[in-house]
Structures are given as C-alpha cells and as structure tokens.
Design an enzyme around this catalytic site. Structure first.
Site, PDB file in Angstrom:
ATOM      1  N   GLU A 112       0.857  -1.197   0.000  1.00 63.17           N
ATOM      2  CA  GLU A 112       0.000   0.000   0.000  1.00 63.17           C
ATOM      3  C   GLU A 112       0.884   1.234   0.000  1.00 63.17           C
ATOM      4  O   GLU A 112       1.928   1.252   0.653  1.00 63.17           O
ATOM      5  CB  GLU A 112      -0.881   0.051   1.255  1.00 63.17           C
ATOM      6  CG  GLU A 112      -2.108  -0.826   1.173  1.00 63.17           C
ATOM      7  CD  GLU A 112      -1.893  -2.138   1.881  1.00 63.17           C
ATOM      8  OE1 GLU A 112      -1.016  -2.196   2.753  1.00 63.17           O
ATOM      9  OE2 GLU A 112      -2.592  -3.116   1.565  1.00 63.17           O
ATOM     10  N   TYR A 124       8.218   2.152  -6.965  1.00 63.76           N
ATOM     11  CA  TYR A 124       7.433   0.935  -7.179  1.00 63.76           C
ATOM     12  C   TYR A 124       7.056   0.770  -8.649  1.00 63.76           C
ATOM     13  O   TYR A 124       7.107  -0.337  -9.188  1.00 63.76           O
ATOM     14  CB  TYR A 124       6.185   0.958  -6.299  1.00 63.76           C
ATOM     15  CG  TYR A 124       6.494   0.976  -4.808  1.00 63.76           C
ATOM     16  CD1 TYR A 124       7.509   0.184  -4.286  1.00 63.76           C
ATOM     17  CD2 TYR A 124       5.784   1.780  -3.930  1.00 63.76           C
ATOM     18  CE1 TYR A 124       7.808   0.204  -2.938  1.00 63.76           C
ATOM     19  CE2 TYR A 124       6.072   1.809  -2.573  1.00 63.76           C
ATOM     20  CZ  TYR A 124       7.091   1.016  -2.074  1.00 63.76           C
ATOM     21  OH  TYR A 124       7.390   1.037  -0.743  1.00 63.76           O
TER      22      TYR A 124
HETATM   23  C1  LIG Z   1      10.456   5.788  -1.092  1.00 61.59           C
HETATM   24  C2  LIG Z   1      11.923   5.577  -0.676  1.00 61.59           C
HETATM   25  C3  LIG Z   1      12.038   4.254   0.082  1.00 61.59           C
HETATM   26  C4  LIG Z   1      12.769   5.506  -1.957  1.00 61.59           C
HETATM   27  O1  LIG Z   1      14.103   5.197  -1.563  1.00 61.59           O
HETATM   28  P1  LIG Z   1      15.396   5.850  -2.268  1.00 61.59           P
HETATM   29  O2  LIG Z   1      16.574   5.159  -1.702  1.00 61.59           O
HETATM   30  O3  LIG Z   1      15.328   7.331  -2.148  1.00 61.59           O
HETATM   31  O4  LIG Z   1      15.116   5.451  -3.787  1.00 61.59           O
HETATM   32  P2  LIG Z   1      16.218   5.052  -4.882  1.00 61.59           P
HETATM   33  O5  LIG Z   1      17.345   6.015  -4.845  1.00 61.59           O
HETATM   34  O6  LIG Z   1      16.516   3.620  -4.752  1.00 61.59           O
HETATM   35  O7  LIG Z   1      15.378   5.332  -6.225  1.00 61.59           O
HETATM   36  C5  LIG Z   1      14.921   4.283  -7.024  1.00 61.59           C
HETATM   37  C6  LIG Z   1      13.888   4.808  -7.989  1.00 61.59           C
HETATM   38  O8  LIG Z   1      12.768   5.338  -7.269  1.00 61.59           O
HETATM   39  C7  LIG Z   1      12.239   6.456  -8.003  1.00 61.59           C
HETATM   40  N1  LIG Z   1      12.377   7.635  -7.140  1.00 61.59           N
HETATM   41  C8  LIG Z   1      13.199   7.811  -6.078  1.00 61.59           C
HETATM   42  N2  LIG Z   1      13.014   9.038  -5.558  1.00 61.59           N
HETATM   43  C9  LIG Z   1      12.065   9.643  -6.318  1.00 61.59           C
HETATM   44  C10 LIG Z   1      11.435  10.910  -6.268  1.00 61.59           C
HETATM   45  N3  LIG Z   1      11.755  11.809  -5.321  1.00 61.59           N
HETATM   46  N4  LIG Z   1      10.468  11.176  -7.189  1.00 61.59           N
HETATM   47  C11 LIG Z   1      10.127  10.282  -8.139  1.00 61.59           C
HETATM   48  N5  LIG Z   1      10.713   9.051  -8.227  1.00 61.59           N
HETATM   49  C12 LIG Z   1      11.660   8.748  -7.337  1.00 61.59           C
HETATM   50  C13 LIG Z   1      13.044   6.571  -9.255  1.00 61.59           C
HETATM   51  O9  LIG Z   1      12.415   5.757 -10.249  1.00 61.59           O
HETATM   52  C14 LIG Z   1      14.364   5.950  -8.852  1.00 61.59           C
HETATM   53  O10 LIG Z   1      15.077   5.451  -9.914  1.00 61.59           O
HETATM   54  P3  LIG Z   1      16.178   6.360 -10.685  1.00 61.59           P
HETATM   55  O11 LIG Z   1      17.078   6.909  -9.610  1.00 61.59           O
HETATM   56  O12 LIG Z   1      16.846   5.379 -11.581  1.00 61.59           O
HETATM   57  O13 LIG Z   1      15.386   7.411 -11.369  1.00 61.59           O
HETATM   58  C15 LIG Z   1      12.441   6.788   0.175  1.00 61.59           C
HETATM   59  O14 LIG Z   1      12.155   7.986  -0.510  1.00 61.59           O
HETATM   60  C16 LIG Z   1      11.844   6.846   1.563  1.00 61.59           C
HETATM   61  O15 LIG Z   1      12.311   6.200   2.495  1.00 61.59           O
HETATM   62  N6  LIG Z   1      10.766   7.639   1.727  1.00 61.59           N
HETATM   63  C17 LIG Z   1      10.116   7.804   3.019  1.00 61.59           C
HETATM   64  C18 LIG Z   1       9.451   6.514   3.462  1.00 61.59           C
HETATM   65  C19 LIG Z   1       8.459   5.998   2.453  1.00 61.59           C
HETATM   66  O16 LIG Z   1       7.693   6.774   1.882  1.00 61.59           O
HETATM   67  N7  LIG Z   1       8.469   4.664   2.231  1.00 61.59           N
HETATM   68  C20 LIG Z   1       7.555   4.013   1.345  1.00 61.59           C
HETATM   69  C21 LIG Z   1       6.246   3.813   2.007  1.00 61.59           C
HETATM   70  S1  LIG Z   1       5.095   2.942   0.942  1.00 61.59           S
END
Ligand SMILES: CC(C)(COP(=O)(O)OP(=O)(O)OC[C@H]1O[C@@H](n2cnc3c(N)ncnc32)[C@H](O)[C@@H]1OP(=O)(O)O)[C@@H](O)C(=O)NCCC(=O)NCCS
Length: 162
Positions: A112, A124
C-alpha cells in the site's frame, strides 16, 4: 574506495537506528514494539548498511519488512535514511525483499502507498508494480484521512532484480 552496501537480516540491535530514521520520516512512526512483533512472528526484515573498505560500519542507510504466506508477499515497510535518499538504497532493499518473497514461494507481491508519495510511487512503478485497488481513508493525514493505493507485481517468471 567506494563503500560497498551490505544487505543483511534485521536484528533487535538495529532498532535504535531504525527508530531514528522512522521518527525522522513519518508523522505516525512505527513503534519499537511493532518492529519487535514483526521480528518475533518471523517476518523478513532486511537492513542496508554501508561499510567502509576496511569493514567499519557506517550506520544504517535503510530497512524494510516483508511478510509472505499463501503464495503472496506484502511489503510492510520500506524506508531509507533522509540523507541517503536518491542513491539507489530503496531499490536495492526492495529487490532484496522481493527475492526473499520469491524464495518463500510468493507468486505476487502487494503493498500500500499514499498516492501523494511521489518518491515511493516512482520506485514501485519503476520496479514493475501496478495499481490494482484503492483503500479509501486508509491512512491518517494532517487533514483527515488519505486513501491508499494497492499495488501489485507478479514475481513468477520475472527476475525480482529486474
Ligand atoms: C520511497 C523511498 C524508500 C525511496 O528510496 P530511495 O533510496 O530514495 O530510492 P532510490 O534512490 O533507490 O530510487 C529508485 C527509484 O525510485 C524512483 N524515485 C526515487 N526518488 C524519487 C522521487 N523523489 N520522485 C520520483 N521518483 C523517485 C526513481 O524511479 C528511482 O530510480 P532512478 O534513480 O533510476 O530514477 C524513500 O524515498 C523513503 O524512504 N521515503 C520515506 C518513506 C516511504 O515513503 N516509504 C515508502 C512507504 S510505501
């Protein structure tokens, strides 16, 4: 040398660092008790830490939890440290969790997410998840409630790492 990321099982000793990230991230963070319950019932927890070339731990960059049963797995939590976002940590953890789900016999993965969470949705969708439903008013929000989108990804016949 570039530090190598290490993904390993989550253990109780990780909880102080996990709670620091959790509390820095969410308005309603999970409590230590929720994490402990997840570990006690055998859910799959993974943490990613970055170690230096000499093996010194440099702290947790992120963590995730997954449950698997009856041919399905569910991503329960996935979070990266605020200062580590956008470096691929979330993708590595997600792929590691999906690989564990697949090993546990899951054919599909569910999760979710808030539709307002652009970073999570971006991750995702980039990893092959599709929206298959809406849970109305699922999440508490600053002004009332916010829907959850239910996302699904097939695991069978696909490499969880791609
Ligand atoms: C969501 C979360 C886990 C992503 O982790 P991250 O380590 O920043 O993500 P990554 O660097 O591995 O990014 C992987 C892909 O995600 C997408 N992505 C990451 N940040 C993004 C942003 N700010 N906006 C849009 N897409 C994004 C991109 O497709 C990216 O691929 P790319 O770098 O090749 O373009 C992180 O932002 C987080 O912890 N957020 C707060 C907690 C949360 O919301 N968790 C999910 C709850 S469902």
């Amino acid at each position: 040398m570039t530090p190598e990321p290490i993904i390993r099982p989550m253990v109780g000793a990780d909880l102080p660092a996990i709670l620091t990230i959790e509390e820095a991230t969410y308005h309603e963070p999970w409590t230590e008790g929720i994490f402990r319950d997840c570990l006690r019932v055998g859910y799959t927890g993974r943490v990613l830490e970055v170690a230096s070339a000499t093996g010194e731990a440099a702290g947790l960059a992120g963590y995730g939890l997954l449950s698997a049963a009856a041919g399905e797995c569910h991503i329960l939590n996935l979070c990266t440290a605020p200062d580590q976002r956008g470096r691929g940590v979330g993708r590595l953890l997600l792929r590691a969790l999906l690989a564990e789900g697949r090993l546990a016999g899951a054919e599909q993965a569910f999760l979710e997410v808030r539709p307002s969470n652009a970073a999570a949705l971006g991750l995702y969708q980039a990893e092959g998840f599709e929206t298959v439903g809406v849970r109305e008013g699922y999440y508490p929000a600053e002004a009332g409630r916010e829907d959850a989108w239910v996302l699904r990804r097939e695991l069978v016949g696909r490499n969880p790492g791609g």
